[in-house]
Design a protein around this motif. Structure first.
Motif, short mmCIF file in Angstrom:
data_model
loop_
_atom_site.label_atom_id
_atom_site.label_comp_id
_atom_site.label_asym_id
_atom_site.label_seq_id
_atom_site.Cartn_x
_atom_site.Cartn_y
_atom_site.Cartn_z
N GLN A 77 17.38 -4.75 19.70
CA GLN A 77 17.72 -5.52 18.50
C GLN A 77 16.76 -6.69 18.30
N LEU A 78 16.46 -7.37 19.38
CA LEU A 78 15.55 -8.51 19.29
C LEU A 78 14.15 -8.06 18.90
N THR A 79 13.69 -6.97 19.49
CA THR A 79 12.38 -6.42 19.13
C THR A 79 12.33 -6.07 17.64
N ALA A 80 13.38 -5.41 17.15
CA ALA A 80 13.43 -5.03 15.73
C ALA A 80 13.42 -6.27 14.84
N SER A 81 14.14 -7.30 15.23
CA SER A 81 14.19 -8.53 14.44
C SER A 81 12.82 -9.21 14.42
N ILE A 82 12.18 -9.27 15.57
CA ILE A 82 10.85 -9.88 15.65
C ILE A 82 9.86 -9.10 14.79
#
Length: 133
Positions: A77-82
């Motif tokens: 999720q964090l990777t996708a948001s970044i």
């Protein structure tokens, strides 16, 4: 001044002055664009408020900050948001670069066509549509 001759030949001094004035104006526009580009940084926060990042006109990441919301996200999720935020920031930065450079080389020039062809596409959600270039 012979009216039968082309203007550049009929009055070469005037032609030279005109060319010098055009060159000076172009240099002034180029200097102004260089200053604007040097100070141009695009900062964007993700929709989920977990990520805030900044990119320069070339899309190089200058800063990345994670909020406490990032602690509650999975790695994916964090990777996708970044990545989503980075793509949007690059696209906005590219749009600003087009604005700045169009004042130097003209909006309807081959140089602008080349620049536009190398830009990242804007995301198609919400208000992030590519400006009318």
């Amino acid at each position: 001044m012979d009216p039968q001759l082309p203007p550049a030949i009929a009055d070469p001094d005037k032609w030279l002055r005109d060319q010098q004035a055009r060159a000076a104006a172009m240099k002034e526009r180029a200097d102004r664009a260089q200053e604007e580009l040097a100070g141009s940084v695009t900062t964007l926060t993700s929709r989920d408020q977990a990520v805030t990042l900044s990119v320069n006109p070339g899309g190089v990441l200058q800063d990345l900050r994670l909020s406490p919301q990032a602690d509650r996200m999975s790695g994916a999720q964090l990777t996708a948001s970044i990545m989503e935020t980075y793509r949007k920031a690059c696209a906005r930065s590219a749009a600003r670069t087009v604005e700045i450079m169009s004042e130097v080389v003209g909006d309807d020039s081959e140089a602008m066509d080349l620049l536009r062809a190398s830009l990242p596409p804007l995301e198609e959600d919400g208000d992030d549509r590519r400006p009318g270039w």
